[in-house]
Design a protein around this motif. Structure first.
Motif, PDB file in Angstrom:
ATOM      1  N   ALA A 485       0.727  -1.221   0.507  1.00 23.38           N
ATOM      2  CA  ALA A 485       0.092   0.024  -0.611  1.00 23.38           C
ATOM      3  C   ALA A 485       0.900   1.278  -0.190  1.00 23.38           C
ATOM      4  CB  ALA A 485      -0.800  -0.302   1.248  1.00 23.38           C
ATOM      5  N   GLU A 486       0.782   2.182  -1.165  1.00 24.60           N
ATOM      6  CA  GLU A 486       2.182   2.940  -1.750  1.00 24.60           C
ATOM      7  C   GLU A 486       0.852   3.848  -2.121  1.00 24.60           C
ATOM      8  OE1 GLU A 486       3.996   5.417  -0.284  1.00 24.60           O
ATOM      9  OE2 GLU A 486       5.111   3.906   0.254  1.00 24.60           O
ATOM     10  N   ASP A 487       1.391   4.985  -2.154  1.00 24.82           N
ATOM     11  CA  ASP A 487       0.853   6.309  -3.031  1.00 24.82           C
ATOM     12  C   ASP A 487       1.864   6.969  -3.296  1.00 24.82           C
ATOM     13  OD1 ASP A 487       1.640   7.637  -0.346  1.00 24.82           O
ATOM     14  OD2 ASP A 487       1.053   9.067  -1.562  1.00 24.82           O
ATOM     15  N   GLU A 510      -2.863   1.648  -4.112  1.00 26.68           N
ATOM     16  CA  GLU A 510      -2.650   3.688  -3.864  1.00 26.68           C
ATOM     17  C   GLU A 510      -2.572   3.824  -2.211  1.00 26.68           C
ATOM     18  OE1 GLU A 510      -5.846   3.172  -6.601  1.00 26.68           O
ATOM     19  OE2 GLU A 510      -3.850   1.777  -6.331  1.00 26.68           O
ATOM     20  N   ASN A 511      -3.683   3.536  -2.162  1.00 29.88           N
ATOM     21  CA  ASN A 511      -4.572   4.083  -0.189  1.00 29.88           C
ATOM     22  C   ASN A 511      -4.685   3.089   0.099  1.00 29.88           C
ATOM     23  OD1 ASN A 511      -6.911   3.395  -1.775  1.00 29.88           O
ATOM     24  ND2 ASN A 511      -6.891   5.571  -2.530  1.00 29.88           N
ATOM     25  N   GLU A 513      -7.768   2.588   1.225  1.00 31.80           N
ATOM     26  CA  GLU A 513      -9.265   2.014   1.320  1.00 31.80           C
ATOM     27  C   GLU A 513      -9.311   0.564  -0.475  1.00 31.80           C
ATOM     28  OE1 GLU A 513     -12.812   4.557   0.898  1.00 31.80           O
ATOM     29  OE2 GLU A 513     -12.184   4.342  -1.065  1.00 31.80           O
ATOM     30  N   ARG A 514      -8.662   0.968  -1.035  1.00 36.30           N
ATOM     31  CA  ARG A 514      -7.579   0.058  -1.873  1.00 36.30           C
ATOM     32  C   ARG A 514      -7.156  -1.126  -1.324  1.00 36.30           C
ATOM     33  NH1 ARG A 514      -9.317  -2.465  -6.264  1.00 36.30           N
ATOM     34  NH2 ARG A 514      -8.174  -2.701  -7.949  1.00 36.30           N
ATOM     35  N   GLN A 532       0.762   7.645   5.517  1.00 37.71           N
ATOM     36  CA  GLN A 532       0.579   8.539   4.618  1.00 37.71           C
ATOM     37  C   GLN A 532       0.223   8.135   3.408  1.00 37.71           C
ATOM     38  OE1 GLN A 532       3.646  11.711   6.031  1.00 37.71           O
ATOM     39  NE2 GLN A 532       2.807  12.312   7.594  1.00 37.71           N
ATOM     40  N   MET A 533      -1.401   8.554   3.464  1.00 34.42           N
ATOM     41  CA  MET A 533      -1.991   8.324   2.153  1.00 34.42           C
ATOM     42  C   MET A 533      -3.223   8.768   2.340  1.00 34.42           C
ATOM     43  SD  MET A 533      -0.922   4.048   1.426  1.00 34.42           S
ATOM     44  CE  MET A 533      -1.854   3.926   3.196  1.00 34.42           C
ATOM     45  N   PRO A 534      -3.584   9.352   0.684  1.00 33.20           N
ATOM     46  CA  PRO A 534      -4.683   9.987   0.586  1.00 33.20           C
ATOM     47  C   PRO A 534      -5.734   8.663   0.890  1.00 33.20           C
ATOM     48  CG  PRO A 534      -3.609   9.470  -0.890  1.00 33.20           C
ATOM     49  CD  PRO A 534      -3.179   9.092  -0.491  1.00 33.20           C
ATOM     50  N   VAL A 535      -7.218   9.550   0.851  1.00 36.92           N
ATOM     51  CA  VAL A 535      -8.113   8.766   1.321  1.00 36.92           C
ATOM     52  C   VAL A 535      -8.467   7.794   2.233  1.00 36.92           C
ATOM     53  CG1 VAL A 535      -9.387   6.578  -0.341  1.00 36.92           C
ATOM     54  CG2 VAL A 535      -8.460   8.172  -1.797  1.00 36.92           C
ATOM     55  N   ASP A 537      -5.717   6.236   4.960  1.00 44.90           N
ATOM     56  CA  ASP A 537      -3.822   6.129   6.013  1.00 44.90           C
ATOM     57  C   ASP A 537      -3.890   4.740   6.213  1.00 44.90           C
ATOM     58  OD1 ASP A 537      -4.772   5.804   8.602  1.00 44.90           O
ATOM     59  OD2 ASP A 537      -4.425   8.449   9.168  1.00 44.90           O
TER      60      ASP A 537
END
Length: 604
Positions: A485-487, A510-511, A513-514, A532-535, A537
């Protein structure tokens, strides 16, 4: 009084001081003006009693007049109101007793006024204790006199003198003036004092409110500073992770000698930048008081081997001899303390020794200088033959952002935080550090620390074992299913290239949730979770995963990947349910060791 007063002073302005309280200033004014009024009253009586040939009244008046003048002069030179108050009360008490028992042999209005004056003066000038004492000294003899006269009708064989109307009038007038002056003067002083106390209370309330606001602003500023440093750290570490990671990948591809040299320079520079970032963050953590220390069992000899392993290579690259000597006692005993912080202290000192030494040797000597069975005092000595430190700079080298000189900073680099961090870590653990140095000859740093000695005794191992990256031949990396999991696109590319070296094909989300969606519809052995990721974390995503109904998915090993520098990142990682974490930028072997540590038991 703190200020110097001339012997010839007669002014009250030179006596009063702004440092005195309102009540003390009122007491000083009372004595000053009260003595003047008393002097005028006695001076007005003397001609009259002398003309009437009242011998005892004349003598007493003259003695009293001289006494008042003397006390007034002493007070204007040495304005000790307490001492002068005692003198006046003693004189007043003697005067009352003389008048009652000798001069008039009667309790008249003048005597009553004098007693009232003494009572008021005693309480206002000297407080309850002395006011009560002087009141009893004057009231008790009056009561005794009245009882005696009532039964014997005569107090002494001396012929009492009579009071004439003028003397009575003048005495009563001045006594009333003094009583009114004392009462009015102190009543005003008390009102003023109460007003001042109210103003002080209001001022203190405002100050407390301002202090509260200041503390709140300071806390917000400290929080903003921590968040700023965390954000900057994340933003700096993220590209550094790519730089160092790509350098490591290229080094793993057997580059040509000229390419290898360039990659070494690149990796060295990136490592220096990472060290600077870490120094600033460590110093901020220490200064904010949010640093904690472990108490775990470790062997100092093994720890020193690990600390000095990489340092020996740096020393050899500069053509320096490196010597490490560890006391035999420390090879066979476990100590209890914080090996991580100890490593940070010793690593900083050895790094400095190598950095500031161009030729010669660096010597590290570890010895037990006192063994008290369950406690031991350990001395760490780090000597070098480097540039040395000027004597006038010795006291400043442990200050933050300080180096021996500007030239030193330009030539050798660094933030000047290394020794400041060492000093503060030692202070927090009760240790101490000393330094001796000579310009051009080198320096020696001595660290002394107390450790608890474990009751477990170990047998020293003469060989230093290195943990292999992969020691299980039956364990196949290419069978691992890893979810990343990495943006950040660069980090994703780095992870894919790195995993390709281990024959692993990761699945990327990419986040957070995904990552949850992919886990619900797929089977994975492990998740590498960026924080630290969008949508969504990594922390929130992990909490949701741990609540899944499928036990296999809910208990999947999760390793955090973070470039954050928040002080509580470790606690946040573990409290969310993650199994471990790796700080960016990381070394490939470090990440692989973490992965194998989580998945090996499942796949064996």
């Amino acid at each position: 009084m703190s200020k110097r007063i001339s012997f010839f002073n007669l002014s009250i302005k030179n006596i009063l001081s702004e440092d005195d309280s309102i009540l003390d200033q009122a007491r000083i004014r009372l004595i000053y003006y009260g003595l003047l009024l008393s002097f005028l009253g006695v001076f007005a009586i003397i001609p009259n009693v002398y003309s009437l040939q009242q011998t005892m009244q004349t003598d007493f008046s003259l003695v009293l007049l001289v006494t008042l003048v003397g006390v007034f002069k002493y007070f204007t030179y040495k304005p000790d109101f307490k001492l002068v108050s005692h003198i006046l009360l003693i004189v007043g008490s003697f005067l009352v007793l003389s008048v009652v028992y000798v001069v008039f042999q009667d309790v008249n209005i003048i005597v009553i006024q004098l007693v009232i004056l003494i009572i008021l003066f005693g309480y206002y000038m000297l407080g309850v204790k002395w006011g009560t004492i002087y009141s009893l000294i004057n009231v008790a003899p009056l009561l005794i006199y009245l009882l005696w006269v009532d039964s014997a009708h005569m107090m002494s064989h001396l012929r009492p003198e009579k009071l004439d109307g003028y003397t009575v009038t003048v005495s009563v007038f001045f006594n009333f003036i003094l009583i009114m002056f004392i009462q009015g003067h102190f009543y005003g002083a008390f009102l003023k004092n109460i007003k001042q106390l109210k103003e002080f209370a209001d001022s203190e309330k405002q100050l407390n409110e301002q202090l509260g606001l200041a503390i709140e602003r300071s806390e917000k500023s400290s929080k903003a500073q921590s968040e700023f440093l965390s954000t900057m750290s994340h933003e700096i570490r993220t590209p550094l992770n790519a730089v160092i990671g790509m350098s490591n990948l290229l080094m793993m591809e057997s580059p040509r000698p000229d390419q290898k040299e360039n990659l070494e320079i690149l990796r060295f520079s990136a490592g220096n930048l990472l060290t600077l970032v870490n120094d600033v963050l460590d110093f901020n953590k220490i200064e904010s008081g949010k640093i904690t220390f472990e108490n775990i069992k470790f062997n100092l000899h093994e720890l020193m081997q690990h600390i000095c392993g990489g340092q020996i290579m740096k020393a050899e690259e500069k053509g320096l001899n490196f010597h490490l000597s560890v006391d035999t006692f420390l090879k066979t005993h476990y100590l209890i303390g914080d090996p991580t912080r100890l490593s940070q202290i010793i690593f900083n000192l050895i790094s400095n020794a190598i950095k500031f030494t161009n030729r010669g040797a660096v010597t590290v000597d570890i010895s037990c200088i006192e063994d008290r069975h369950n406690e031991a005092t350990i001395k760490f000595s780090i000597r070098d033959t480097g540039i040395g430190i000027a004597e006038e700079k010795m006291a400043d080298i442990f200050d933050p952002f300080t180096q021996e000189s500007v030239t030193t900073t330009r030539q050798f680099g660094g933030t000047g935080l290394g020794l400041a961090i060492v000093k503060r870590l030692l202070d927090l653990q009760g240790g101490r550090i000393g330094v001796s140095s000579e310009i051009g000859m080198g320096s020696e740093f001595e660290v002394v620390m107390e450790f608890t000695v474990s009751t477990d005794v170990m047998i020293p191992d003469v060989t230093v074992k290195k943990t292999p990256v992969i020691s299980d031949s039956n364990f196949q990396l290419n069978k691992l299913q890893i979810l990343v999991a990495e943006d950040n696109a660069v980090n994703v590319m780095l992870m894919k290239k790195l995993f390709s070296k281990w024959d692993i094909t990761p699945v990327v989300a990419e986040n957070g949730e995904r990552a949850i969606e992919l886990l619900q519809y797929g089977n994975f052995d492990l998740i590498l979770m960026d924080l630290q990721m969008p949508v969504m974390d990594g922390i929130e995503a992990t909490k949701i995963i741990r609540r899944m109904t499928d036990p296999q998915k809910a208990n999947i090993p999760i390793i955090a990947l973070t470039a954050s520098a928040l002080f509580d990142v470790r606690e946040r990682v573990y409290s969310s349910g993650m199994n471990d974490y790796v700080a960016k930028p990381f070394k490939p072997n470090e990440l692989l060791d973490k992965i194998m540590g989580q998945v090996r038991p499942v796949n064996q």
